[in-house]
Motif scaffolding. Structure first.
Motif, PDB file in Angstrom:
ATOM      1  N   MET A 138     102.222 -14.802  64.720  1.00  0.00           N
ATOM      2  CA  MET A 138     103.230 -13.948  65.206  1.00  0.00           C
ATOM      3  C   MET A 138     104.088 -13.436  64.189  1.00  0.00           C
ATOM      4  N   ASP A 139     104.623 -12.328  64.151  1.00  0.00           N
ATOM      5  CA  ASP A 139     105.750 -11.946  63.162  1.00  0.00           C
ATOM      6  C   ASP A 139     107.021 -12.744  63.237  1.00  0.00           C
ATOM      7  N   LEU A 140     107.535 -13.242  62.149  1.00  0.00           N
ATOM      8  CA  LEU A 140     108.732 -13.896  62.073  1.00  0.00           C
ATOM      9  C   LEU A 140     109.953 -12.926  62.059  1.00  0.00           C
ATOM     10  N   ASP A 141     110.733 -13.028  63.426  1.00  0.00           N
ATOM     11  CA  ASP A 141     111.930 -12.331  63.553  1.00  0.00           C
ATOM     12  C   ASP A 141     112.898 -12.911  62.711  1.00  0.00           C
ATOM     13  N   PRO A 142     114.281 -12.096  62.380  1.00  0.00           N
ATOM     14  CA  PRO A 142     115.132 -12.491  61.548  1.00  0.00           C
ATOM     15  C   PRO A 142     115.899 -14.153  61.903  1.00  0.00           C
ATOM     16  N   THR A 143     115.908 -14.254  62.836  1.00  0.00           N
ATOM     17  CA  THR A 143     116.141 -15.850  63.275  1.00  0.00           C
ATOM     18  C   THR A 143     115.301 -16.925  62.837  1.00  0.00           C
ATOM     19  N   ARG A 144     113.955 -16.579  63.087  1.00  0.00           N
ATOM     20  CA  ARG A 144     113.115 -17.515  62.592  1.00  0.00           C
ATOM     21  C   ARG A 144     112.964 -17.509  60.914  1.00  0.00           C
ATOM     22  N   LEU A 145     113.115 -16.139  60.330  1.00  0.00           N
ATOM     23  CA  LEU A 145     113.231 -16.385  58.914  1.00  0.00           C
ATOM     24  C   LEU A 145     114.549 -17.068  58.186  1.00  0.00           C
ATOM     25  N   ARG A 146     115.443 -16.834  59.080  1.00  0.00           N
ATOM     26  CA  ARG A 146     116.788 -17.634  58.678  1.00  0.00           C
ATOM     27  C   ARG A 146     116.377 -18.873  58.618  1.00  0.00           C
ATOM     28  N   VAL A 147     115.961 -19.618  59.597  1.00  0.00           N
ATOM     29  CA  VAL A 147     115.613 -21.101  59.812  1.00  0.00           C
ATOM     30  C   VAL A 147     114.624 -21.575  58.713  1.00  0.00           C
ATOM     31  N   MET A 148     113.723 -20.547  58.390  1.00  0.00           N
ATOM     32  CA  MET A 148     112.638 -20.988  57.463  1.00  0.00           C
ATOM     33  C   MET A 148     113.508 -20.888  56.110  1.00  0.00           C
ATOM     34  N   ASN A 180     109.256 -33.685  68.478  1.00  0.00           N
ATOM     35  CA  ASN A 180     108.169 -34.002  67.737  1.00  0.00           C
ATOM     36  C   ASN A 180     107.883 -33.281  66.534  1.00  0.00           C
ATOM     37  N   ALA A 181     107.001 -33.972  65.625  1.00  0.00           N
ATOM     38  CA  ALA A 181     106.909 -33.676  64.137  1.00  0.00           C
ATOM     39  C   ALA A 181     106.369 -31.951  64.013  1.00  0.00           C
ATOM     40  N   ALA A 182     105.920 -31.518  65.072  1.00  0.00           N
ATOM     41  CA  ALA A 182     105.173 -30.261  64.944  1.00  0.00           C
ATOM     42  C   ALA A 182     106.240 -29.214  65.806  1.00  0.00           C
ATOM     43  N   TYR A 183     107.201 -29.688  66.253  1.00  0.00           N
ATOM     44  CA  TYR A 183     108.258 -28.658  67.058  1.00  0.00           C
ATOM     45  C   TYR A 183     108.523 -27.533  66.338  1.00  0.00           C
ATOM     46  N   ILE A 185     106.574 -21.054  70.372  1.00  0.00           N
ATOM     47  CA  ILE A 185     107.063 -21.758  71.159  1.00  0.00           C
ATOM     48  C   ILE A 185     107.920 -22.929  70.913  1.00  0.00           C
ATOM     49  N   PRO A 186     109.187 -22.948  71.252  1.00  0.00           N
ATOM     50  CA  PRO A 186     109.532 -22.067  72.526  1.00  0.00           C
ATOM     51  C   PRO A 186     110.076 -20.915  71.880  1.00  0.00           C
ATOM     52  N   LYS A 187     110.193 -19.857  72.750  1.00  0.00           N
ATOM     53  CA  LYS A 187     110.556 -18.135  72.427  1.00  0.00           C
ATOM     54  C   LYS A 187     111.868 -18.352  71.636  1.00  0.00           C
ATOM     55  N   THR A 188     113.055 -18.938  72.137  1.00  0.00           N
ATOM     56  CA  THR A 188     114.212 -19.382  71.293  1.00  0.00           C
ATOM     57  C   THR A 188     114.486 -20.718  71.479  1.00  0.00           C
ATOM     58  N   LEU A 189     115.348 -21.265  70.514  1.00  0.00           N
ATOM     59  CA  LEU A 189     115.579 -22.721  70.300  1.00  0.00           C
ATOM     60  C   LEU A 189     116.704 -23.022  71.589  1.00  0.00           C
ATOM     61  N   PRO A 190     116.514 -23.946  72.218  1.00  0.00           N
ATOM     62  CA  PRO A 190     117.344 -24.488  73.283  1.00  0.00           C
ATOM     63  C   PRO A 190     118.854 -24.863  72.751  1.00  0.00           C
ATOM     64  N   GLU A 191     119.843 -24.907  73.476  1.00  0.00           N
ATOM     65  CA  GLU A 191     121.147 -25.081  72.663  1.00  0.00           C
ATOM     66  C   GLU A 191     121.440 -26.103  72.052  1.00  0.00           C
ATOM     67  N   ASP A 192     120.622 -27.357  72.804  1.00  0.00           N
ATOM     68  CA  ASP A 192     120.857 -28.678  72.059  1.00  0.00           C
ATOM     69  C   ASP A 192     120.067 -28.892  70.891  1.00  0.00           C
ATOM     70  N   ALA A 193     118.703 -28.166  70.795  1.00  0.00           N
ATOM     71  CA  ALA A 193     118.000 -28.284  69.422  1.00  0.00           C
ATOM     72  C   ALA A 193     118.704 -27.230  68.607  1.00  0.00           C
ATOM     73  N   ARG A 194     119.280 -26.138  68.894  1.00  0.00           N
ATOM     74  CA  ARG A 194     120.025 -25.403  67.961  1.00  0.00           C
ATOM     75  C   ARG A 194     121.026 -26.330  67.380  1.00  0.00           C
ATOM     76  N   GLU A 195     122.151 -26.946  68.086  1.00  0.00           N
ATOM     77  CA  GLU A 195     123.263 -27.548  67.539  1.00  0.00           C
ATOM     78  C   GLU A 195     122.786 -28.586  66.680  1.00  0.00           C
ATOM     79  N   ALA A 196     121.562 -29.374  66.942  1.00  0.00           N
ATOM     80  CA  ALA A 196     121.313 -30.404  66.091  1.00  0.00           C
ATOM     81  C   ALA A 196     120.517 -29.724  64.917  1.00  0.00           C
TER      82      ALA A 196
END
Length: 238
Positions: A1-11, A31-34, A43-54
């Protein structure tokens, strides 16, 4: 899939912190592959709030910087009609979605075309290449989500592949039928070799070959060979 700006920022943040996707995933209680699945499979389409905060805490950035924009902007200035590969020295933000192109990550791992080499830790993304969708679909007959770029190291596949050549690996093709050049883990390192299935062998076996006559062939039980993917394209300096 194409990496959107948010995913590129994380990477990009993960690269800047000199860590990797596995460590970051475990640090946020997943898990290690999350994060690998989040970046490349959606997967997931967007990071849930708890994962994003962590993740924000782990990367030492404000949580809001990891929130997806309501409407991601791709107007990063003037991209050329045929964009070049985005190297590690250039801002990954330049690899925002371009219509008609897919982004292929180049992994920081060298496929040894010699006797193999041991690599500790997980492979990190060091660049993003832009490939035309039409080439991926019609000429390479592949899906962008399955493609990875790596670099050859060694001379056992010369003159077909030389040390320093980049190869595109289709990780969806892991069965040596028909025979071809595959990237495998041989127990010591990641190597590129020609693999052929031996049809008369019982139990199933494969023969692993080099192109350079200085290197001998050898056989292995099929179940002992960890095939990472088939090499479907190569780029080299002339």
């Amino acid at each position: 899939m194409d990496l959107d700006p948010t995913r590129l920022r994380v990477m990009k943040l993960i690269q800047q912190r000199r860590t990797d996707l596995k460590k970051a995933s475990l640090a946020i209680g997943r898990n290690a592959a999350y994060l690998q699945q989040y970046l490349y499979r959606g997967i997931p389409k967007t990071l849930p709030e708890d994962a994003r905060e962590a993740l924000a805490t782990f990367l030492d950035v404000p949580e809001e910087s990891l929130r997806p924009a309501k409407k991601e902007s791709t107007g990063e200035a003037t991209l050329p009609a045929l964009p070049p590969a985005v190297t590690a020295t250039a801002p990954l933000a330049l690899a925002a979605a371009v219509p008609g192109f897919s982004q292929i990550p180049e992994l920081d791992v060298r496929a040894s075309a010699g006797h193999g080499a041991f690599h500790e830790g997980d492979e990190e993304i060091k660049a993003v290449w832009m490939f035309p969708d039409a080439v991926i679909r019609h000429e390479l007959r592949a899906r962008s989500a399955n493609l990875r770029m790596i670099t050859i190291d060694g001379d056992s596949m010369e003159p077909l592949l030389a040390s320093g050549d980049r190869v595109l690996v289709d990780t969806a093709q892991r069965v040596p039928a028909p025979p071809g050049i595959f990237v495998i883990w041989d127990g010591l390192g990641i190597v590129a070799k020609r693999i052929e299935h031996i049809p008369t062998a019982e139990p199933s076996r494969v023969v692993i070959k080099s192109v350079n006559p200085l290197y001998g062939d050898y056989e292995r039980p099929t179940e002992d060979v960890n095939i990472i993917g088939r090499v479907i394209w190569a780029g080299k300096k002339l």
